[in-house]
Design an enzyme around this catalytic site. Structure first.
Site, mmCIF file in Angstrom:
data_model
loop_
_atom_site.group_PDB
_atom_site.id
_atom_site.type_symbol
_atom_site.label_atom_id
_atom_site.label_comp_id
_atom_site.label_asym_id
_atom_site.label_seq_id
_atom_site.Cartn_x
_atom_site.Cartn_y
_atom_site.Cartn_z
ATOM 1 N N ASP A 148 1.576 4.715 0.808
ATOM 2 C CA ASP A 148 0.815 5.963 1.691
ATOM 3 C C ASP A 148 0.816 6.890 1.018
ATOM 4 O O ASP A 148 1.965 7.301 0.617
ATOM 5 C CB ASP A 148 1.362 5.538 3.080
ATOM 6 C CG ASP A 148 0.790 6.429 4.076
ATOM 7 O OD1 ASP A 148 -0.341 6.596 4.363
ATOM 8 O OD2 ASP A 148 1.711 7.860 4.294
ATOM 9 N N HIS A 192 0.659 12.744 -2.720
ATOM 10 C CA HIS A 192 1.663 13.435 -2.218
ATOM 11 C C HIS A 192 3.078 13.476 -2.782
ATOM 12 O O HIS A 192 3.879 13.829 -2.573
ATOM 13 C CB HIS A 192 1.755 13.941 -0.639
ATOM 14 C CG HIS A 192 0.473 13.864 -0.297
ATOM 15 N ND1 HIS A 192 -0.284 15.336 -0.298
ATOM 16 C CD2 HIS A 192 -0.710 13.361 0.265
ATOM 17 C CE1 HIS A 192 -1.516 15.260 0.130
ATOM 18 N NE2 HIS A 192 -1.824 14.141 0.676
ATOM 19 N N ARG A 236 0.849 -1.084 -0.021
ATOM 20 C CA ARG A 236 0.125 -0.026 0.047
ATOM 21 C C ARG A 236 0.949 1.172 -0.001
ATOM 22 O O ARG A 236 1.733 1.277 0.859
ATOM 23 C CB ARG A 236 -0.918 -0.011 1.381
ATOM 24 C CG ARG A 236 -1.716 1.299 1.553
ATOM 25 C CD ARG A 236 -2.226 1.477 2.727
ATOM 26 N NE ARG A 236 -2.964 2.803 2.862
ATOM 27 C CZ ARG A 236 -2.805 3.840 3.737
ATOM 28 N NH1 ARG A 236 -1.311 4.078 3.758
ATOM 29 N NH2 ARG A 236 -3.563 5.008 3.458
ATOM 30 N N GLU A 295 -2.600 4.981 -2.022
ATOM 31 C CA GLU A 295 -3.505 5.702 -1.512
ATOM 32 C C GLU A 295 -3.439 7.112 -2.254
ATOM 33 O O GLU A 295 -2.927 7.890 -1.961
ATOM 34 C CB GLU A 295 -3.435 5.863 0.039
ATOM 35 C CG GLU A 295 -4.671 6.425 0.781
ATOM 36 C CD GLU A 295 -4.110 7.343 1.846
ATOM 37 O OE1 GLU A 295 -2.995 7.628 1.731
ATOM 38 O OE2 GLU A 295 -4.863 7.900 2.755
HETATM 39 C C1 QV4 Z 1 -0.604 19.049 13.173
HETATM 40 C C2 QV4 Z 1 -1.483 20.088 12.449
HETATM 41 C C3 QV4 Z 1 -0.325 20.654 11.406
HETATM 42 C C4 QV4 Z 1 0.540 21.320 11.964
HETATM 43 C C5 QV4 Z 1 1.288 20.196 12.656
HETATM 44 C C6 QV4 Z 1 2.615 20.514 13.456
HETATM 45 O O1 QV4 Z 1 -2.620 19.259 11.772
HETATM 46 O O2 QV4 Z 1 -1.278 21.626 10.457
HETATM 47 O O3 QV4 Z 1 1.527 21.681 10.978
HETATM 48 O O4 QV4 Z 1 0.704 19.685 13.788
HETATM 49 O O5 QV4 Z 1 2.297 21.521 14.480
HETATM 50 C C7 QV4 Z 1 -0.632 13.913 13.165
HETATM 51 C C8 QV4 Z 1 -1.551 14.838 13.604
HETATM 52 C C9 QV4 Z 1 -1.724 16.250 13.111
HETATM 53 C C10 QV4 Z 1 -0.309 16.779 13.152
HETATM 54 C C11 QV4 Z 1 0.725 15.817 12.470
HETATM 55 C C12 QV4 Z 1 2.172 16.343 12.816
HETATM 56 O O6 QV4 Z 1 -2.910 14.175 13.581
HETATM 57 O O7 QV4 Z 1 -2.788 16.797 13.618
HETATM 58 O O8 QV4 Z 1 -0.295 18.005 12.310
HETATM 59 O O9 QV4 Z 1 0.703 14.752 13.096
HETATM 60 O O10 QV4 Z 1 2.531 16.274 13.770
HETATM 61 C C13 QV4 Z 1 -2.416 10.047 9.934
HETATM 62 C C14 QV4 Z 1 -3.169 10.664 10.496
HETATM 63 C C15 QV4 Z 1 -2.786 12.165 10.667
HETATM 64 C C16 QV4 Z 1 -1.454 12.408 11.473
HETATM 65 C C17 QV4 Z 1 -0.342 11.505 10.395
HETATM 66 C C18 QV4 Z 1 0.967 11.777 11.039
HETATM 67 O O11 QV4 Z 1 -4.726 10.608 9.867
HETATM 68 O O12 QV4 Z 1 -3.796 12.916 11.558
HETATM 69 O O13 QV4 Z 1 -1.039 13.818 11.539
HETATM 70 O O14 QV4 Z 1 -0.730 10.042 10.423
HETATM 71 O O15 QV4 Z 1 1.025 11.258 12.312
HETATM 72 C C19 QV4 Z 1 -4.947 13.354 3.328
HETATM 73 C C20 QV4 Z 1 -3.830 12.733 2.511
HETATM 74 C C21 QV4 Z 1 -3.774 11.025 2.668
HETATM 75 C C22 QV4 Z 1 -3.764 10.824 4.280
HETATM 76 C C23 QV4 Z 1 -5.102 11.371 5.014
HETATM 77 C C24 QV4 Z 1 -5.007 11.219 6.258
HETATM 78 O O16 QV4 Z 1 -3.843 12.809 1.077
HETATM 79 O O17 QV4 Z 1 -2.698 10.626 2.142
HETATM 80 O O18 QV4 Z 1 -4.895 12.999 4.846
HETATM 81 N N1 QV4 Z 1 -3.921 9.503 4.547
HETATM 82 C C25 QV4 Z 1 -2.376 8.663 4.947
HETATM 83 C C26 QV4 Z 1 -2.702 7.578 6.205
HETATM 84 C C27 QV4 Z 1 -3.012 8.501 7.418
HETATM 85 C C28 QV4 Z 1 -1.786 9.230 7.569
HETATM 86 C C29 QV4 Z 1 -1.135 9.777 6.470
HETATM 87 C C30 QV4 Z 1 -1.500 9.636 5.212
HETATM 88 C C31 QV4 Z 1 0.324 10.283 6.738
HETATM 89 O O19 QV4 Z 1 -3.934 6.814 5.620
HETATM 90 O O20 QV4 Z 1 -3.310 7.676 8.364
HETATM 91 O O21 QV4 Z 1 -2.144 10.150 8.448
HETATM 92 O O22 QV4 Z 1 1.091 9.404 6.714
HETATM 93 O O23 QV4 Z 1 -6.118 13.272 2.914
HETATM 94 CA CA CA Z 2 5.629 14.756 -1.104
#
Ligand code: QV4
Ligand code: CA
Length: 512
Positions: free
Chosen positions: A212, A216, A210, A248
């Site tokens: 991820d 992006h 997968r 994804e």
């Molecule tokens: C926060 C603020 C930011 C700020 C940052 C720094 O939101 O604006 O700049 O603090 O102060 C976590 C927190 C998030 C935090 C971030 C960095 O939830 O609040 O930023 O960490 O500290 C998962 C979770 C996210 C998590 C991330 C990393 O869903 O909440 O962020 O892991 O831990 C889009 C994408 C898609 C993505 C989806 C969630 O297109 O690709 O958003 N889905 C995949 C995964 C998902 C994962 C990620 C991508 C990142 O399925 O589980 O996000 O790998 O739609």
């Molecule tokens: Ca990128």
């Protein structure tokens, strides 16, 4: 051109779209946050005997340890290195899981987090699951190694350095997703580090990935990495087999980046599927099951052989990612089983079943403020084992949707009808619908507020069939409802609108 050469070419270009499951194994299950030793046991005791084709596992590479909030599930999406140690287990346990699952014909699909490293605010030190030192501020990851020139900072044009506008294709690829340090994937040195990581996993025996946050990454950069990948391990797979790739890409429409931009690399996750199916099964916005007659490409989804489909996933079951409030999850059990039944019976796409853990949802202003809560764990932070109850359900707050009789039996249904055409559609113009899969299977739903009583052409051979929703065939008996199919293929169906599960499914392997 010799036929064998032609087959070889077809095989090669079909490669990354082919899930690499054994024949007649048509679904995988996402054992979200499970430990490797529990997955190995589940492959042997449950998934192989019940015809599951494989397991999507949580990211196996070293991730940052976050303490505020306390080890959220999403810390595993913040890489620190590509060393194989996480709360799910160490490299020895990982290797053991892959070997044992492959040995019983259940293949492993790795959640590959390769767009980024940890969040810019993750600090510095060795608070990571393998104890590797890193410094997010200086973008220093010596355990890979990556240093600041391996990241996109100078390329990103947004004010904050984060993605601010999803209408700007360059921002979406070259800026930070929620502050996650964005890797410079045009650099061959970065591509090679990632390819080395994925090739180590392939050598161990995994069947695919997968990808991820694929949205992006520039498709051409993903392709350059995939082109460096070796074939699958011939201990379990035919020589020349390519890794299964599903990317994804959240595309609900309205953005310049489309799922189809990534077809050259492999399949894509079709998020419209779960969002629309949830709306239909909930009967929101005037949607009704009769409209499912042209389900699939007819609803604007990507082509079936480019689609990875699911009712919910680890993000949108808790309000992350995409799909919104229409997404059905285990919290909506009765409707969830109907949606899962429909997905597994319908020929569209390659299907993934979600298997979750329960968490203490707590809504404030319509939002679950506990959406971050990680897997069931002990005081020391270790993930709790998956215990199995005498009634075959799971304990320790593991939901095990894949073990729910209705869902497990529909995974088997999909295997039995594999390759059979969508046939004998019927609907009442509202929410009572039925369809068959050639002469191998038939399913009928009553999602109206009144009883269903109808005789239909099933396409099946005459005989007595066990309903695999209310029960199943055990030995020479049906444990619950039966359906009598006459010599002409006709059968009568009665489904009360208050039934525990208002749908019936029959297939030729559940025939007395
Ligand atoms: C926060 C603020 C930011 C700020 C940052 C720094 O939101 O604006 O700049 O603090 O102060 C976590 C927190 C998030 C935090 C971030 C960095 O939830 O609040 O930023 O960490 O500290 C998962 C979770 C996210 C998590 C991330 C990393 O869903 O909440 O962020 O892991 O831990 C889009 C994408 C898609 C993505 C989806 C969630 O297109 O690709 O958003 N889905 C995949 C995964 C998902 C994962 C990620 C991508 C990142 O399925 O589980 O996000 O790998 O739609
Ligand atoms: Ca990128």
């Amino acid at each position: 051109m010799g036929i064998y050469f032609l087959l070889l070419i077809v095989g090669l270009c079909w490669g990354q779209y082919n899930p690499n499951t054994l024949p007649k194994r048509t679904s995988i299950v996402h054992l979200f946050e499970w430990r490797w030793q529990d997955i190995a046991l589940e492959c042997e005791r449950y998934l192989a005997p019940n015809g599951f084709g494989g397991v999507q596992i949580s990211p196996p590479n070293e991730n940052v340890i976050i303490t505020d909030p306390q080890q959220p599930w999403w810390e595993r999406y913040q890489p620190v290195s590509y060393k194989l140690c996480t709360r799910s287990g160490n490299e020895t346990e990982f290797r053991d899981m892959v070997t044992r699952c492959n040995n019983v014909g259940v293949h492993i699909y790795v959640d590959a987090v390769i767009n980024h490293m940890c969040g810019a605010n993750a600090g510095a030190g060795d608070h990571a699951t393998c104890g590797s030192y890193f410094n997010a501020k200086t973008e220093d990851f010596p355990a890979v190694p990556y240093s600041d020139w391996d990241f996109n900072d100078r390329k990103c044009k947004s004010r904050s350095g984060n993605i601010e506008n999803y209408q700007d294709i360059s921002q979406v690829r070259d800026c930070r997703l929620v502050s996650l340090l964005d890797l410079a994937l045009e650099k061959d040195s970065v591509r090679s580090r990632i390819a080395d990581y994925l090739n180590r996993l392939l050598a161990i025996g995994v069947a695919g990935f997968r990808i991820d946050a694929a949205k992006h990454m520039w498709p051409v950069d993903v392709k350059a990495i995939l082109d460096k990948l070796k074939d699958l391990n011939t201990q379990w797979f035919p020589a020349g087999t390519k890794p299964f790739i599903y990317q994804e890409v959240i595309d609900l429409g309205g953005e310049p980046i489309k799922g189809s931009d990534y077809f050259g690399n492999g399949r894509v996750t079709e998020f419209k599927y779960g969002a629309k199916l949830g709306t239909v099964i909930r009967k929101w916005n005037g949607e009704k099951m009769a409209y499912l007659k042209n389900w699939g490409e007819g609803w604007g989804f990507v082509p079936s052989d480019r689609a990875l489909v699911f009712v919910d996933n680890h993000d949108n079951q808790r309000g992350h990612g995409a799909g919104g409030s229409s997404i059905l999850t285990f919290w909506d059990a009765r409707l969830y089983k109907m949606a899962s039944g429909f997905m597994l019976a319908h020929p569209y796409g390659f299907t993934r079943v979600m298997s979750s853990f329960r968490w203490p949802r707590y809504f404030e202003n319509g939002r679950d403020i506990n959406d971050w809560v990680g897997p069931p764990s002990n005081e020391d932070g270790s993930i709790k084992p998956v215990t199995i109850n005498p009634d075959t359900t799971c304990g320790n707050d593991w939901v095990c949707e894949h073990r729910w009789r209705q869902i497990k039996n529909m995974v088997i249904f999909r295997n039995v009808v594999d390759g059979e055409p969508f046939s004998n559609w019927w609907d009442n113009g509202s929410n009572q619908v039925a369809f068959g899969r050639g002469n191998k299977g038939f399913i009928i739903f009553n999602n109206d507020d009144w009883p269903l009583n109808v005789s239909l052409q099933t396409g099946l051979p005459a005989g007595t069939y066990c309903d695999v929703i209310s029960g199943q065939k055990e030995g020479d008996f049906c444990t619950a409802a039966k359906v009598q199919v006459a010599a002409d293929g006709m059968a009568n169906f009665l489904i009360g609108n208050e039934d525990e599960d208002p749908f019936i499914a029959i297939h030729v392997d559940a025939k007395l």
